[in-house]
Design a protein around this motif. Sequence first.
Motif, PDB file in Angstrom:
ATOM      1  N   ASN A 150     -21.927  25.816  31.815  1.00  0.00           N
ATOM      2  CA  ASN A 150     -21.249  26.758  31.876  1.00  0.00           C
ATOM      3  C   ASN A 150     -22.402  28.195  32.145  1.00  0.00           C
ATOM      4  OD1 ASN A 150     -18.887  28.946  31.535  1.00  0.00           O
ATOM      5  ND2 ASN A 150     -20.112  29.431  29.790  1.00  0.00           N
ATOM      6  N   HIS A 151     -23.343  28.124  31.314  1.00  0.00           N
ATOM      7  CA  HIS A 151     -24.508  29.130  31.350  1.00  0.00           C
ATOM      8  C   HIS A 151     -24.935  29.088  32.742  1.00  0.00           C
ATOM      9  CE1 HIS A 151     -24.795  31.529  28.113  1.00  0.00           C
ATOM     10  NE2 HIS A 151     -24.897  30.628  27.109  1.00  0.00           N
ATOM     11  N   LEU A 152     -25.387  28.021  33.325  1.00  0.00           N
ATOM     12  CA  LEU A 152     -26.008  27.885  34.722  1.00  0.00           C
ATOM     13  C   LEU A 152     -24.960  27.991  35.828  1.00  0.00           C
ATOM     14  CD1 LEU A 152     -28.171  24.649  33.762  1.00  0.00           C
ATOM     15  CD2 LEU A 152     -28.957  27.060  34.058  1.00  0.00           C
ATOM     16  N   LEU A 153     -23.747  27.590  35.677  1.00  0.00           N
ATOM     17  CA  LEU A 153     -22.738  28.053  36.703  1.00  0.00           C
ATOM     18  C   LEU A 153     -22.430  29.368  36.531  1.00  0.00           C
ATOM     19  CD1 LEU A 153     -20.529  24.772  35.858  1.00  0.00           C
ATOM     20  CD2 LEU A 153     -21.718  25.129  38.040  1.00  0.00           C
ATOM     21  N   ALA A 154     -22.590  30.127  35.601  1.00  0.00           N
ATOM     22  CA  ALA A 154     -22.581  31.562  35.703  1.00  0.00           C
ATOM     23  C   ALA A 154     -23.403  32.061  36.714  1.00  0.00           C
ATOM     24  CB  ALA A 154     -22.428  32.245  34.177  1.00  0.00           C
ATOM     25  N   VAL A 155     -24.809  31.647  36.556  1.00  0.00           N
ATOM     26  CA  VAL A 155     -25.618  32.414  37.599  1.00  0.00           C
ATOM     27  C   VAL A 155     -25.332  31.807  38.825  1.00  0.00           C
ATOM     28  CG1 VAL A 155     -28.016  32.295  38.128  1.00  0.00           C
ATOM     29  CG2 VAL A 155     -27.486  31.767  35.590  1.00  0.00           C
ATOM     30  N   LEU A 156     -25.022  30.565  39.290  1.00  0.00           N
ATOM     31  CA  LEU A 156     -24.635  30.087  40.535  1.00  0.00           C
ATOM     32  C   LEU A 156     -23.414  30.727  41.230  1.00  0.00           C
ATOM     33  CD1 LEU A 156     -25.460  26.402  40.019  1.00  0.00           C
ATOM     34  CD2 LEU A 156     -27.038  28.109  41.122  1.00  0.00           C
ATOM     35  N   ARG A 157     -22.571  31.260  40.284  1.00  0.00           N
ATOM     36  CA  ARG A 157     -21.325  31.683  40.761  1.00  0.00           C
ATOM     37  C   ARG A 157     -21.664  32.862  41.749  1.00  0.00           C
ATOM     38  NH1 ARG A 157     -18.627  36.355  40.293  1.00  0.00           N
ATOM     39  NH2 ARG A 157     -20.178  36.979  38.236  1.00  0.00           N
ATOM     40  N   GLY A 158     -22.781  33.666  41.456  1.00  0.00           N
ATOM     41  CA  GLY A 158     -23.075  34.859  42.536  1.00  0.00           C
ATOM     42  C   GLY A 158     -23.354  34.423  43.861  1.00  0.00           C
ATOM     43  N   THR A 159     -23.906  33.087  43.810  1.00  0.00           N
ATOM     44  CA  THR A 159     -24.245  32.670  45.210  1.00  0.00           C
ATOM     45  C   THR A 159     -23.310  31.762  45.851  1.00  0.00           C
ATOM     46  OG1 THR A 159     -25.529  30.564  44.312  1.00  0.00           O
ATOM     47  CG2 THR A 159     -26.536  32.540  44.497  1.00  0.00           C
TER      48      THR A 159
ATOM     49  N   ALA B 246     -28.903  35.640  36.223  1.00  0.00           N
ATOM     50  CA  ALA B 246     -27.389  35.835  36.238  1.00  0.00           C
ATOM     51  C   ALA B 246     -27.517  37.276  36.629  1.00  0.00           C
ATOM     52  CB  ALA B 246     -26.644  35.517  34.865  1.00  0.00           C
ATOM     53  N   GLU B 247     -26.030  37.652  37.291  1.00  0.00           N
ATOM     54  CA  GLU B 247     -25.935  39.015  37.234  1.00  0.00           C
ATOM     55  C   GLU B 247     -25.626  39.670  35.840  1.00  0.00           C
ATOM     56  OE1 GLU B 247     -21.664  41.330  38.083  1.00  0.00           O
ATOM     57  OE2 GLU B 247     -21.868  39.139  38.767  1.00  0.00           O
ATOM     58  N   LYS B 248     -26.429  40.831  35.822  1.00  0.00           N
ATOM     59  CA  LYS B 248     -26.637  41.689  34.583  1.00  0.00           C
ATOM     60  C   LYS B 248     -25.126  41.626  33.803  1.00  0.00           C
ATOM     61  CE  LYS B 248     -29.532  43.914  32.138  1.00  0.00           C
ATOM     62  NZ  LYS B 248     -30.653  43.193  31.653  1.00  0.00           N
ATOM     63  N   GLY B 249     -25.434  41.116  32.565  1.00  0.00           N
ATOM     64  CA  GLY B 249     -24.171  41.123  31.831  1.00  0.00           C
ATOM     65  C   GLY B 249     -23.690  39.580  31.561  1.00  0.00           C
ATOM     66  N   TYR B 250     -24.060  38.665  32.476  1.00  0.00           N
ATOM     67  CA  TYR B 250     -23.445  37.279  32.543  1.00  0.00           C
ATOM     68  C   TYR B 250     -24.616  36.303  32.062  1.00  0.00           C
ATOM     69  CZ  TYR B 250     -19.121  39.102  34.327  1.00  0.00           C
ATOM     70  OH  TYR B 250     -17.999  39.908  34.391  1.00  0.00           O
ATOM     71  N   SER B 251     -25.766  36.873  31.638  1.00  0.00           N
ATOM     72  CA  SER B 251     -26.756  35.724  31.020  1.00  0.00           C
ATOM     73  C   SER B 251     -26.257  35.394  29.725  1.00  0.00           C
ATOM     74  CB  SER B 251     -27.974  36.326  30.913  1.00  0.00           C
ATOM     75  OG  SER B 251     -28.629  36.356  32.068  1.00  0.00           O
ATOM     76  N   ALA B 252     -25.746  36.474  28.961  1.00  0.00           N
ATOM     77  CA  ALA B 252     -25.222  36.369  27.458  1.00  0.00           C
ATOM     78  C   ALA B 252     -23.936  35.180  27.718  1.00  0.00           C
ATOM     79  CB  ALA B 252     -24.847  37.370  26.833  1.00  0.00           C
ATOM     80  N   ASP B 253     -23.295  34.857  26.473  1.00  0.00           N
ATOM     81  CA  ASP B 253     -22.277  33.903  26.362  1.00  0.00           C
ATOM     82  C   ASP B 253     -21.151  34.585  27.072  1.00  0.00           C
ATOM     83  OD1 ASP B 253     -23.808  31.934  24.916  1.00  0.00           O
ATOM     84  OD2 ASP B 253     -23.026  32.368  22.997  1.00  0.00           O
ATOM     85  N   ASN B 254     -20.539  34.055  28.169  1.00  0.00           N
ATOM     86  CA  ASN B 254     -19.131  34.207  28.764  1.00  0.00           C
ATOM     87  C   ASN B 254     -18.588  33.001  29.487  1.00  0.00           C
ATOM     88  OD1 ASN B 254     -19.828  34.493  31.986  1.00  0.00           O
ATOM     89  ND2 ASN B 254     -21.825  34.792  30.987  1.00  0.00           N
ATOM     90  N   ALA B 255     -17.572  32.995  29.859  1.00  0.00           N
ATOM     91  CA  ALA B 255     -16.722  32.039  30.349  1.00  0.00           C
ATOM     92  C   ALA B 255     -16.605  31.952  31.838  1.00  0.00           C
ATOM     93  CB  ALA B 255     -15.294  31.951  29.983  1.00  0.00           C
ATOM     94  N   SER B 256     -17.722  33.026  32.627  1.00  0.00           N
ATOM     95  CA  SER B 256     -17.453  32.887  34.018  1.00  0.00           C
ATOM     96  C   SER B 256     -17.806  31.603  34.719  1.00  0.00           C
ATOM     97  CB  SER B 256     -18.182  34.028  34.588  1.00  0.00           C
ATOM     98  OG  SER B 256     -19.467  33.850  34.333  1.00  0.00           O
ATOM     99  N   GLY B 257     -18.922  30.740  33.972  1.00  0.00           N
ATOM    100  CA  GLY B 257     -19.153  29.686  34.634  1.00  0.00           C
ATOM    101  C   GLY B 257     -17.905  28.633  34.597  1.00  0.00           C
ATOM    102  N   ALA B 258     -17.339  28.260  33.628  1.00  0.00           N
ATOM    103  CA  ALA B 258     -16.325  27.629  33.510  1.00  0.00           C
ATOM    104  C   ALA B 258     -15.145  27.843  34.505  1.00  0.00           C
ATOM    105  CB  ALA B 258     -15.550  27.729  32.027  1.00  0.00           C
TER     106      ALA B 258
END
Length: 313
Positions: free
Chosen positions: A117-126, A292-304
């Motif tokens: 989930n953490h890594l996918l949160a980074v990849l979401r932006g690309t 990650a986009e600023k604010g999305y390195s910390a725990d969040n559900a955007s990767g899921a």
Amino acid sequence: MDVFLGIDTSCYTTSLCLVDGAYRIVADERRLLTVKPGKRGLSQSEMVYQHVRNLPDLTEKLVPSLAGNTIRAVAVTNKPRRREDSYMPAFLSGIGYGRSIAALLGVPLYTVSHQENHLLAVLRGTGYTDIPFRALHISGGTTDFLSVCPDAEGLDITRIGGTSDISAGQFIDRVGVALGLPFPAGKSVDMESRDFLDTAKGTAVFYKDGEVSFSGPESDIQRRIVAGETEKGPLCAETLKIVWRGIRKLLERTEGDKTSLLVAAGGVMENTYLRSALAAYAQREGFSFLPAEKGYSADNASGAAFWAALRST
């Protein structure tokens, strides 16, 4: 509009996120779990209790974003890492909630690990990638250097280095709490350190066979705090310089690696100094650095949420 729901119930944050079919954030609701002043963590039972209380509140906040939209799939984090022996009760709160929502709506339910989930949160932006990459996952509970290959289940991850004892996040939190800063201490340490980074030095970091150790430097700083050295700025800056030395040692181990992309995720990677130091290092060494986009390195559900959208389109 079709939207996709992500759920993450980690050690210290309850998170819900909606993305659309283009992977853009439609809504993002999070709540930090409450830790009493002076404490450095929570029991698993307390985490589950707080997640169960938080999920209905966050759902109610999410509802206005559903006007005119339809949830087409749900993805939830189910364990810390994608391994058979990986388990943590905190994730049961999210799994139960996700199963219930998916069943009521009659939509698919997908699972990914918290690390994915953490890594996918980074990849979401690309918009994702099918190219293998290296990754740093640096958080309150994890300091891992990873080799990652996207696959049909999410991300196939192999650990190639990290810490042999406490994580970088634990090091930062322990120093911060000892200095009277609130837990988790990452944001406060970041702010306190900024005027002292140019002069901060710090002790050496032990490194062997792909593993760094932060317990020695942490013990050294704790002894100095007990002895009366309590000026926050210099000690916070020193702590971050030591963390960067550890990260550098991990990266130097694979400087000959032909993988051209380094992804960085986890709460510690919200730190201003560490992000800039990694970006400068990547530029010097000639590889691409993707935080990650600023604010999305910390725990969040955007990767899921991103994974639910990928699996559905």
